[in-house]
Design a protein around this motif. Structure first.
Motif, short mmCIF file in Angstrom:
data_model
loop_
_atom_site.label_atom_id
_atom_site.label_comp_id
_atom_site.label_asym_id
_atom_site.label_seq_id
_atom_site.Cartn_x
_atom_site.Cartn_y
_atom_site.Cartn_z
N LYS A 101 -13.95 9.81 17.80
CA LYS A 101 -14.81 9.85 16.92
C LYS A 101 -14.27 9.77 15.51
O LYS A 101 -14.89 9.06 14.85
N CYS A 102 -13.21 10.24 15.52
CA CYS A 102 -12.52 10.36 14.04
C CYS A 102 -11.04 10.14 14.25
O CYS A 102 -10.71 10.55 15.18
N VAL A 103 -10.48 9.27 13.22
CA VAL A 103 -8.93 9.06 13.02
C VAL A 103 -8.80 9.74 11.91
O VAL A 103 -9.19 9.51 10.73
N ALA A 104 -8.17 10.97 11.96
CA ALA A 104 -7.81 11.79 10.54
C ALA A 104 -6.22 11.72 10.39
O ALA A 104 -5.59 11.71 11.25
N VAL A 105 -5.94 11.44 9.09
CA VAL A 105 -4.59 11.27 8.67
C VAL A 105 -4.30 12.20 7.47
O VAL A 105 -4.93 12.84 6.72
N ARG A 106 -2.83 12.61 7.68
CA ARG A 106 -2.39 13.74 6.41
C ARG A 106 -1.07 13.22 6.21
O ARG A 106 -0.29 13.38 7.46
N GLY A 107 -0.39 13.00 5.00
CA GLY A 107 0.87 12.66 4.95
C GLY A 107 1.49 13.03 3.68
O GLY A 107 0.74 13.26 2.58
N ASP A 108 2.91 13.08 3.64
CA ASP A 108 3.51 13.61 2.58
C ASP A 108 4.91 12.70 2.32
O ASP A 108 5.74 13.17 1.60
N ARG A 109 5.02 11.68 2.96
CA ARG A 109 6.11 10.95 2.78
C ARG A 109 5.91 9.69 1.71
O ARG A 109 5.27 8.84 2.09
N ARG A 110 6.69 9.98 0.56
CA ARG A 110 6.68 8.92 -0.48
C ARG A 110 7.31 7.80 -0.08
O ARG A 110 8.36 7.67 0.55
N VAL A 111 6.83 6.64 -0.35
CA VAL A 111 7.36 5.30 -0.06
C VAL A 111 7.89 4.66 -1.57
O VAL A 111 7.08 4.35 -2.26
N PRO A 112 9.16 4.53 -1.78
CA PRO A 112 9.60 4.11 -2.92
C PRO A 112 9.64 2.78 -3.35
O PRO A 112 9.34 2.10 -2.10
N VAL A 113 9.50 2.26 -4.61
CA VAL A 113 9.38 0.87 -4.83
C VAL A 113 10.82 0.45 -5.35
O VAL A 113 11.36 1.38 -5.88
N ALA A 114 11.00 -0.79 -5.40
CA ALA A 114 12.43 -1.34 -5.85
C ALA A 114 12.58 -1.10 -7.25
O ALA A 114 13.70 -0.91 -7.57
N ASP A 115 11.52 -1.56 -8.03
CA ASP A 115 11.87 -1.39 -9.51
C ASP A 115 10.64 -0.66 -10.00
O ASP A 115 9.59 -1.09 -10.44
N ARG A 116 10.69 0.66 -10.21
CA ARG A 116 9.73 1.55 -10.43
C ARG A 116 9.35 1.33 -11.97
O ARG A 116 7.96 1.18 -12.07
N ASP A 117 9.88 0.92 -12.80
CA ASP A 117 9.59 0.82 -14.17
C ASP A 117 8.92 -0.55 -14.51
O ASP A 117 7.70 -0.64 -15.05
N ALA A 118 9.07 -1.69 -13.62
CA ALA A 118 8.47 -2.81 -13.65
C ALA A 118 7.04 -2.52 -13.15
O ALA A 118 6.13 -3.38 -13.50
N VAL A 119 6.98 -1.96 -11.87
CA VAL A 119 5.65 -1.71 -11.42
C VAL A 119 4.84 -1.06 -12.05
O VAL A 119 3.65 -1.34 -12.33
N LEU A 120 5.40 0.22 -12.85
CA LEU A 120 4.57 0.91 -13.98
C LEU A 120 3.83 -0.14 -15.08
O LEU A 120 2.84 0.13 -15.51
N ALA A 121 4.84 -1.00 -15.48
CA ALA A 121 4.43 -1.78 -16.54
C ALA A 121 3.45 -2.46 -16.28
O ALA A 121 2.16 -2.99 -16.82
N THR A 122 3.35 -3.24 -15.02
CA THR A 122 2.59 -4.21 -14.38
C THR A 122 1.30 -3.40 -14.17
O THR A 122 0.17 -3.70 -14.36
N ALA A 123 1.13 -2.35 -13.70
CA ALA A 123 0.20 -1.58 -13.34
C ALA A 123 -0.72 -1.20 -14.67
O ALA A 123 -1.72 -1.11 -14.79
N LYS A 124 -0.12 -0.73 -15.82
CA LYS A 124 -0.75 -0.40 -16.98
C LYS A 124 -1.15 -1.88 -17.62
O LYS A 124 -2.63 -2.01 -18.08
N ASP A 125 -0.63 -2.99 -17.60
CA ASP A 125 -1.27 -4.19 -17.90
C ASP A 125 -2.35 -4.66 -16.99
O ASP A 125 -3.49 -5.16 -17.57
#
Length: 600
Positions: free
Chosen positions: A201-225
């Motif tokens: 009936k349902c597939v339910a998910v719960r997680g707390d494992r963060r997945v890092p990115v290679a260049d956090r600052d560049a991703v944040l700048a791209t996300a803002k733009d």
């Protein structure tokens, strides 16, 4: 294997719900880089894990929830996932995309995909978190709408759980049943029936494992733009009125399918327009998770039924069935959500049945074009598989094969999937896109309508230029569906492949350029075709219903539109050549990007 690239977990979880056991499937870098995520990675998983020739509703048929490297990042519209399985409607590959917090929670379980196989002995819910998978009894939720089941699961197990659920239609094996979550739907192709066949009936998910990115600052700048650009003119109509703003525009240019594609204009279109509904029945606006656009518009009928309204559900349940009463159309849309059925396939199949009644081919005299009460009755019978609903729950292709009498000529499907709200005779790049798409009649995996409306081409007369434009939109869609980005952002990117390659490099740490990403797009498109070839695709499947070929569509004022079969044939042959296929639609040579080289 070493550590996963940025944005990835490097593994999929495969759960056999027959006994609740699970295994971890490693996903090497070359697989992730070759197929990205979403629809691309889902195609690879289905090819690897699905037995050749498996019946879509058999226990051995896998169903995969597939995430992407962008899920969990601050990039707008990135909280998306693909559900991928062999469709019970088409017997071929089907991937349905959707957006919600389910995508984020699913990725945070530490997996790039969650694959379900087997069949539970009793109705069950599948719960997955960072500690693994387990089955719990679903007797309490069985029979509920997807929304009620989701709420029940979260009330029982905790608010941090996010659930993707089926409604009564999925339980009963309606071949176009949906999987729903947060009020949104993985809608096309009947994947809800696949989950229902597994007694889940349902597939339910719960997680707390963060997945890092290679260049956090560049991703944040791209996300803002990207967020800033998402507020620009390319998305304005979606923010202000939603996709329903297309209805009057399509009606004005003779491309609004009406009464099962017997006409391309609807006299009462204004009654169902976004402009009218927004003023008289608007209830709220909302956004998907991690989205800055906010295209979701919720309207209510006078009877109190509330529905998230888009062009496709209004077209399918309104003009396609000749119904102009907005209250009945809104109620019908809400009814589809409660039952858990795809509005496009429901409307197309009901419209086909209405024409059958009109022609004396089907004994259901109450089912008439323009009758909103009949539309609601038909939906109820489909959801319960009673009365004429037992036939219509099979979709228009199978229903036409049962009724016979030449009714297949006007059954509105390609490969078994009902057509969306675009008239092929007046949108001939789109006609090609509908005919050759791996999923069947679909407007999201091709996007060829962009060429008809904005490509400077004569949309009434398809040529090789239309083919090249359609191939380009199909390649762009393959990347957007695998990264995954919302299609409403497509106008925001000025140099899409360059921008996507740069973004993927920032997230993963790979050195990706636009050339590689174009090759990836082609690989994904051809991988879908290869899967379908394995599962019995034939050249006859890349075609349109007889209704659209040869005859003239009246446009008014003495004008007509025609799509001769030889013109469609020429476009398909050109498409095959562009894709490196023979005239039979099969690869001419074995690609260096073959499936064998992508195995772990």
């Amino acid at each position: 294997m070493g550590p996963a690239p940025g944005g990835y977990c490097g593994q999929a979880l495969v759960v056999d719900v027959t006994d609740g056991s699970s295994t971890v499937l490693p996903l090497p870098d070359h697989v992730l880089r070759g197929y990205l995520g979403g629809a691309g990675l889902g195609t690879w998983l289905l090819t690897e894990l699905g037995p050749a020739g498996v019946e879509p509703l058999a226990p051995a048929a896998p169903l995969a929830f597939v995430f992407s490297p962008l899920v969990g990042t601050p990039l707008t519209t990135s909280a998306k996932f693909a559900v991928v399985a062999k469709s019970p409607l088409t017997g071929l590959l089907n991937d349905a995309l959707s957006s919600s917090h389910f995508a984020i929670s699913g990725k945070l379980t530490g997996h790039d995909a969650l694959v379900v196989v087997g069949r539970a002995r009793e109705p069950a819910n599948l719960l997955i978190d960072q500690d693994g998978a387990r089955l719990v009894d679903a007797a309490e939720q069985w029979g509920m709408s997807a929304a009620d089941a989701e709420e029940s699961v979260r009330a029982r197990h905790g608010r941090k759980w996010r659930a993707a659920s089926i409604g009564p239609a999925g339980e009963r094996g309606v071949r176009y049943a949906t999987i729903s979550h947060d009020g949104r739907h993985a809608g096309r192709g009947g994947l809800g029936a696949v989950l229902g066949a597994k007694n889940i009936k349902c597939v339910a998910v719960r997680g707390d494992r963060r997945v890092p990115v290679a260049d956090r600052d560049a991703v944040l700048a791209t996300a803002k733009d990207l967020r800033s650009r998402s507020f620009g003119p390319a998305t304005e109509k979606y923010r202000e009125l939603g996709t329903l703003s297309n209805l009057l525009a399509f009606n004005a240019v003779n491309t609004l399918p009406t009464r099962n594609f017997q006409s391309a204009t609807f006299a009462d279109a204004a009654r169902l327009s976004a402009e009218d509904l927004a003023e008289s029945r608007s209830v709220a606006r909302s956004s998907c998770a991690s989205c800055s656009i906010g295209c979701e518009h919720i309207y209510a009928s006078k009877g109190g039924a509330k529905a998230r309204v888009e062009y496709e559900n209004v077209f399918a349940l309104g003009p396609m069935c000749g119904v102009s009463d907005p209250d009945q159309v809104l109620e019908a849309s809400a009814r589809c959500d409660e039952l858990g059925i795809d509005t496009i396939s429901a409307g197309g199949t009901i419209a086909w049945a209405m024409e059958c009644v009109e022609r004396g081919m089907l004994d259901a005299p109450w089912l008439r074009f323009g009758d909103g009460a009949a539309l609601l009755r038909a939906l109820a019978e489909i959801g319960t598989r009673t009365g004429v609903g037992a036939l219509l729950a099979e979709g228009s292709r199978r229903a036409a094969e049962t009724v016979g009498q030449g009714s297949s000529a006007f059954a509105p499907h390609v490969k078994g999937l009902e057509l969306p709200g675009y008239e092929p005779r007046t949108m001939q790049a789109m006609a090609l896109g509908l005919a050759v798409n791996a999923r069947g009649a679909d407007h999201n995996r091709s996007g060829a309508y962009e060429a008809d409306f904005t490509g400077g081409l004569d949309r009434m007369h398809g040529t090789a230029a239309h083919v090249r434009a359609a191939v380009e939109t199909e390649d762009r869609a393959a990347i957007m569906d695998s990264l995954i980005f919302c299609k409403f952002l497509r106008g925001v990117f000025t140099a899409p492949f360059d921008e996507w390659a740069r973004l993927l490099s920032q997230v993963t740490g790979w050195d990706v350029d636009s050339g590689e990403l174009r090759a990836t797009a082609r690989r994904i498109v051809l991988a879908k075709r290869a899967y379908n070839l394995r599962e019995g695709w034939t050249p006859d499947d890349d075609w349109l219903p007889e209704r659209f070929l040869g005859g003239s569509l009246e446009l008014g004022s003495g004008r007509t539109a025609t799509l001769p079969p030889e013109r469609l044939r020429a476009m398909i042959d050109t498409y095959y050549a562009e894709r490196g296929l023979g005239r039979d639609g099969r690869p001419l040579v074995t690609s260096s990007d073959s499936r064998a080289e992508s195995r772990p």
